[in-house]
Design an enzyme around this catalytic site. Structure first.
Site, short mmCIF file in Angstrom:
data_model
loop_
_atom_site.label_atom_id
_atom_site.label_comp_id
_atom_site.label_asym_id
_atom_site.label_seq_id
_atom_site.Cartn_x
_atom_site.Cartn_y
_atom_site.Cartn_z
N ASP A 103 16.63 37.04 -51.49
CA ASP A 103 17.64 36.54 -50.65
C ASP A 103 18.26 37.73 -49.71
O ASP A 103 17.64 38.90 -49.71
CB ASP A 103 18.95 36.23 -51.33
CG ASP A 103 19.98 35.20 -50.84
OD1 ASP A 103 19.67 34.90 -49.61
OD2 ASP A 103 21.04 34.72 -51.49
N GLU B 165 17.09 39.08 -44.25
CA GLU B 165 16.66 38.91 -42.68
C GLU B 165 16.57 40.19 -42.02
O GLU B 165 15.80 40.47 -41.07
CB GLU B 165 17.68 38.16 -42.09
CG GLU B 165 18.01 36.89 -42.59
CD GLU B 165 18.69 36.47 -43.89
OE1 GLU B 165 19.18 37.55 -44.57
OE2 GLU B 165 18.15 35.55 -44.37
N ASP C 193 22.41 28.30 -46.73
CA ASP C 193 23.91 28.09 -46.95
C ASP C 193 24.39 26.79 -46.50
O ASP C 193 25.26 26.92 -45.54
CB ASP C 193 24.68 29.23 -46.93
CG ASP C 193 24.30 30.53 -47.73
OD1 ASP C 193 23.21 30.24 -48.72
OD2 ASP C 193 24.58 31.48 -47.37
C1 LIG Z 1 19.58 21.10 -45.10
C2 LIG Z 1 20.78 21.50 -44.66
O1 LIG Z 1 22.04 20.77 -44.79
N1 LIG Z 1 20.78 22.73 -43.94
C3 LIG Z 1 22.13 23.13 -43.50
C4 LIG Z 1 22.53 24.38 -44.46
O2 LIG Z 1 23.56 25.14 -43.95
C5 LIG Z 1 23.19 25.67 -42.72
C6 LIG Z 1 24.16 26.51 -42.01
O3 LIG Z 1 24.51 27.53 -43.27
C7 LIG Z 1 23.00 24.57 -41.67
O4 LIG Z 1 22.66 25.05 -40.66
C8 LIG Z 1 21.74 23.78 -41.95
O5 LIG Z 1 21.73 22.57 -41.34
#
Ligand SMILES: CC(=O)N[C@H]1CO[C@H](CO)[C@@H](O)[C@@H]1O
Ligand SMILES: *[C@@H]1O[C@H](CO)[C@@H](O)[C@H](O)[C@H]1NC(C)=O
Ligand SMILES: *[C@@H]1O[C@H](CO)[C@@H](O)[C@H](O)[C@H]1NC(C)=O
Ligand SMILES: *[C@@H]1O[C@H](CO)[C@@H](O)[C@H](O)[C@H]1NC(C)=O
Ligand SMILES: *[C@@H]1O[C@H](CO)[C@@H](O)[C@H](O)[C@H]1NC(C)=O
Ligand SMILES: *[C@@H]1O[C@H](CO)[C@@H](O)[C@H](O)[C@H]1NC(C)=O
Ligand SMILES: *[C@@H]1O[C@H](CO)[C@@H](O)[C@H](O)[C@H]1NC(C)=O
Length: 908
Positions: free
Chosen positions: A508, A511, A583
């Site tokens: 994790d 980045e 997240d």
């Molecule tokens: C699949 C999904 O719901 N993705 C979301 C997860 O969270 C991020 C932000 O932290 C969103 O950008 C995604 O769309």
């Protein structure tokens, strides 16, 4: 995990409202020097129509498969900048185009630690090997400054090089398809000395943030090279749809950005922001696929620096503008008849997805955090009590001592090997988190420093920043020497893993996330191995990190396929890791956006992905959680996860009817593991997608090009419910085949929109006529315990009275399949006869494979009237099997065929 929300609440953002601040942490184009300068240049040059770039025709060299020469950027007769370029004709009808800058006469201060040349190594990480050149090209030099190059198997493609205005046009069948520098936005900011301040500007250029960065925490950026961006516009002629360039929480078919932000690729720790956004996220795969009826193209922008991409829909064309902060221009243009071939050609260049261990396609139970050994084993036991299969339980950062990786908190995990051994009794695996930041002053980081393997500041000191454990160093996994160091941490005589055989790793925050850094990451003038600024290779860091972990596990386990989950990724990451979308929020909109996000991951050849089932932040309603499980079982990577502040939500907590429905969903995933495993084999072998967008199967039907809430997995058409309170769904049938409801086999047919009942317990899933789906129907606690279970084959007979399917089997965990220890077999149904035959390789496959049931679905069961039994033939022997009717299908029970050989069954 995770986001840095907690830390930011406590420290960085006291002055600003937490909810207001999220988006403002990240640069917009007009706050990013190189992006703003190139958007400005594009606007101005469209007005003035000046042309500063041309090919010096005297410099051209026509080699075997490479054409090279010099592009000149001319300010006037006396001042010209030389930009050496190369065009490579690659196999699979691809063209690679590279532009560098001749910096030989530039004097970088002798005190500088940095390499003077432009960074040219992104391809080494992205490509699986040196690209293969194709010698087959022909040149016909014409009079008016155009050079025509024909290539392809039957020279069906051509590349027109306009030397005077420097433009490249790729044509197929004589029609222009892809044009580089169509709008003359091509721009290479050449190197200039800092003390010259702003010399050598073209009239269309602005000096915004050339030698400084005026954005928030980025102000400390020393920008030693000043402006050095590269940019080019690419037009796709007659293509209304373009896809790809993850990661963004946006639609599958990309949107026009003329009056919005460009799509940005810059791997950052972002959290909780809105969906339908072009903000950067955790990973970057700079592959764009353009598609129209009859033809597909791909553009792979091989650059690991901060990148913005503008998309403009212009009539029937899509025009794009690619802008990177630095590095060389290195791009590959793919062209083929179908989008699937583009994905395959890209896979041939960058490598296919790893073949995962079978267990990793099962259900993953995670939360931040399972607190101690007892918690882990209790959750595990409770899954069994509720008869919900699962394969992997996860530990987030709290298992460590003060978030020092490779340590275990002795109060909570006194004997991790004992715990893992207990999990292994039922075939379960533990995945533990290991991040790239290493807390100061403990043995692992002391060793890191001793071996000189940390990222460096621009002054050459070890870079320090804040992350979970407080002040930390970051391992520089660009340095090949890091591998040996990393191997030691994971070795089976280390205190961390001991001799456990079922420990795999979650990477994790790679980045990398730096809480104290600009835009939540490292300052851009941090130095990586080879004396390059991380400005040049930032988006590749996450890949080097998870590859090092892969290498370490490979050496720990010798002959077992490592499972690594990574949050950050780049082109090439598919070779060694799975990803998830980071997240999420526990909201319906995030459930909905997970589908286009994961379809996009498939388009760009990184199919092993998922989204946190249930959503990461917050507490989902019971209905949302249930619907998320019903959608999540189709994610190639299927994991439930939750934030530390959210309530417990393991599937049994919601109670009935929800628990029952979630159990059924998870069990359906397990029944379909043979299908998922086969799809992964086909992806790893041929570059196929796992989740298939409708337009991949029907590339000539324009009405399907934008559909992103339905997909195929093999022969199954799936339309997850993503709306609160839904009792029905609208499903778009892509063709006139018969589609059989997967539970009651009732038929829907007729291309177009259909309304389907979808009460809470219903997952809208259909067997497409013409397909054969392998399943294992018996409930077991984990995938390992299903190993010797017999198969069920569901034969969904199509309108042509035929059906076809494949099945892949191996030991599910080692690399022995690479030496032929596997079975890849195909099945066919044709007018009352079902047969199977091995497809290839598999010299080393031993053992028999049993079938307990063949189930034939037909539009009208009456066609089977008059048949009384099944006649089975294998290895020269024949016998009979009984048939029966069940719920409108025909069942052949226990036909006693061995799938590892050839066999045939006739209805008589
Ligand atoms: C699949 C999904 O719901 N993705 C979301 C997860 O969270 C991020 C932000 O932290 C969103 O950008 C995604 O769309
Ligand atoms: C690419 O070209 C090579 C060599 O011609 C061929 O073997 C391979 O199958 C091609 N790959 C794809 C995906 O078409
Ligand atoms: C040519 O351009 C350079 C760079 O802008 C400038 O320094 C030089 O004076 C120009 N020379 C002429 C002859 O205009
Ligand atoms: C440790 O790993 C090595 C190979 O790296 C292997 O030979 C050895 O058997 C392993 N030891 C244990 C205790 O698992
Ligand atoms: C099968 O299920 C679908 C979807 O729930 C429903 O619409 C249909 O009526 C069912 N058919 C039968 C024969 O039960
Ligand atoms: C299908 O099989 C039946 C006999 O079972 C035969 O009468 C018919 O001609 C066959 N159809 C085709 C298209 O082969
Ligand atoms: C037939 O369908 C019913 C209702 O869907 C189901 O309960 C039953 O198990 C099915 N029979 C078989 C043998 O699958």
């Amino acid at each position: 995990m995770k986001s840095w929300s907690i830390f930011c609440l406590l420290t960085v953002l006291l002055a600003q409202g937490v909810f207001a601040v999220k988006k403002e942490l990240f640069k917009r184009c007009d706050q990013s020097g190189f992006c703003q300068r190139n958007r400005h240049y594009a606007k101005e040059i469209s007005q003035t129509k000046n042309n500063y770039y041309s090919i010096d025709t005297d410099s051209l060299i026509f080699g075997q498969s490479v054409i090279s020469g010099i592009i000149q950027k001319s300010f006037n007769e006396t001042f010209k900048v030389n930009l050496p370029f190369e065009i490579q004709v690659l196999e699979n009808d691809s063209i690679r185009f590279k532009v560098d800058e001749d910096r030989s006469s530039f004097d970088l201060k002798s005190t500088s630690l940095l390499e003077k040349k432009r960074y040219d190594e992104a391809w080494k990480y992205a490509f699986a090997q040196e690209p293969k050149l194709s010698a087959k090209y022909q040149v016909s030099d014409s009079l008016d400054g155009h050079i025509a190059v024909r290539y392809g198997k039957s020279l069906e493609y051509s590349l027109d090089i306009d030397t005077a205005s420097f433009q490249l046009t790729v044509s197929f069948d004589g029609e222009p398809q892809v044009v580089l520098n169509d709008r003359t936005f091509f721009n290479v900011e050449h190197i200039r000395a800092k003390d010259q301040q702003v010399p050598n500007m073209l009239p269309e250029e602005t000096d915004f943030d050339t030698f400084r960065d005026s954005f928030k925490d980025s102000k400390r950026d020393t920008l030693p090279f000043g402006p050095e961006s590269i940019a080019v516009d690419v037009s796709f002629k007659g293509f209304r749809h373009v896809y790809g360039i993850p990661e963004h929480a946006d639609t599958m078919s990309l949107k026009d950005t003329t009056s919005s932000e460009p799509y940005r690729l810059y791997n950052v720790d972002i959290f909780e922001y809105e969906t339908n956004s072009k903000l950067p996220m955790y990973g970057a795969i700079p592959l764009m696929v353009a598609h129209k009826s009859g033809l597909s193209t791909g553009l792979f922008w091989v650059n690991g620096a901060d990148t913005f991409i503008d998309v403009k829909k212009e009539g029937t064309d899509t025009q794009t503008h690619w802008i990177s902060e630095n590095g060389v221009i290195d791009l590959v243009i793919f062209i083929a008849k179908t989008p699937q071939e583009i994905t395959k050609n890209y896979a041939a260049l960058t490598g296919t997805t790893q073949l995962p261990q079978l267990f990793s396609l099962g259900y993953h139970q995670c939360r931040w955090n399972y607190n101690d050994e007892d918690d882990v084993l209790t959750v595990s036991k409770t899954m069994d009590e509720y008869e919900i299969p699962y394969d992997v339980i996860w530990l987030d950062v709290e298992y460590t001592v003060e978030k020092k990786y490779f340590t275990w908190n002795p109060a909570h995990f006194p004997d991790p090997e004992r715990m893992m051994a207990k999990l292994d009794e039922t075939g379960r695996t533990l995945v533990a988190i290991i991040d790239p930041h290493l807390k100061l002053d403990y043995p692992v980081s002391d060793e890191l420093v001793k071996h000189d393997l940390a990222l460096k500041t621009n002054k050459g000191d070890n870079f320090k920043g804040h992350c979970w454990p407080g002040e930390s160093y970051w391992i520089d996994t660009f340095n090949p020497k890091s591998q040996a160091f990393w191997n030691d941490q994971f070795s089976n005589d280390s205190a961390f893993g001991g001799s456990a055989i079922n420990l795999h790793i979650w990477n994790d925050m790679n980045e990398p996330s730096v809480f104290s850094g600009p835009e939540t990451t490292t300052p851009k003038d941090v130095i990586t191995h080879g004396n390059f600024e991380i400005r040049s290779d930032h988006n590749i860091y996450g890949l080097t990190y998870h590859q090092a972990t892969y290498g370490a596990l490979k050496q720990r386990y010798v002959n077992k396929r490592p499972f690594i989950l990574t949050r950050s990724y780049f082109a090439g990451s598919q070779r060694t890791a799975a990803m998830w979308t980071g997240d999420n929020m526990s909201q319906w909109s995030y459930l909905k956006i997970s589908l286009p996000m994961l379809l996009t991951q498939n388009i760009v050849n990184m199919p092993f992905g998922g989204a946190d089932v249930g959503g990461f932040f917050g507490d989902p309603s019971k209905e949302l959680l249930t619907r998320w499980y019903q959608a999540g079982i189709w994610y190639p990577f299927f994991r439930a996860h939750a934030h530390i502040d959210s309530r417990r939500r393991e599937p049994w907590i919601a109670g009935e009817p929800y628990t029952d429905i979630m159990r059924d969903a998870v069990r359906l995933r397990y029944r379909l593991l043979p299908l998922f495993y086969t799809k992964f084999f086909e992806s790893s072998k041929f570059g196929d997608v796992v989740l298939e967008p409708l337009f991949y199967k029907f590339p000539d039907d324009e009405s399907l090009f934008g559909i992103e809430d339905e997909f195929f997995v093999g022969g199954l058409l799936v339309k997850p419910v993503t709306d609160e309170g839904a009792q029905t769904v609208e499903i778009h049938l892509p063709d006139d085949e018969v589609y059989y409801d997967h539970e009651n086999y009732s038929v829907v047919q007729g291309k177009g929109q259909k309304t389907i009942a979808a009460p809470l317990e219903k997952i809208p899933v259909f067997f497409r006529g013409g397909t054969i789906t392998p399943r294992k129907d018996r409930y077991r606690r984990s995938s390992k315990l299903m190993k010797y279970d017999p198969y069920t084959l569901v034969v969904a007979v199509g309108t042509q009275n035929k059906a076809h399917g494949t099945l892949y089997i191996d030991d599910g965990e080692t690399f022995n399949y690479e030496s032929g220890e596997y079975l890849y077999t195909s099945f066919d149904y044709d007018n009352g006869t079902i047969s199977g035959q091995a497809l290839e390789g598999q010299s080393g496959f031993t053992g028999s494979v049993t079938v307990e049931k063949l189930q034939l679905l037909v539009p009208d069961i009456k066609v089977f009237n008059g048949f009384h039994k099944a006649s089975v033939t294998q290895d020269g022997a024949s016998w009979e099997a009984s048939i029966s009717m069940d719920n409108g299908s025909l069942i052949i029970a226990n036909p006693k065929v061995d799938l590892s050989g050839s066999w045939r069954i006739d209805l008589v």
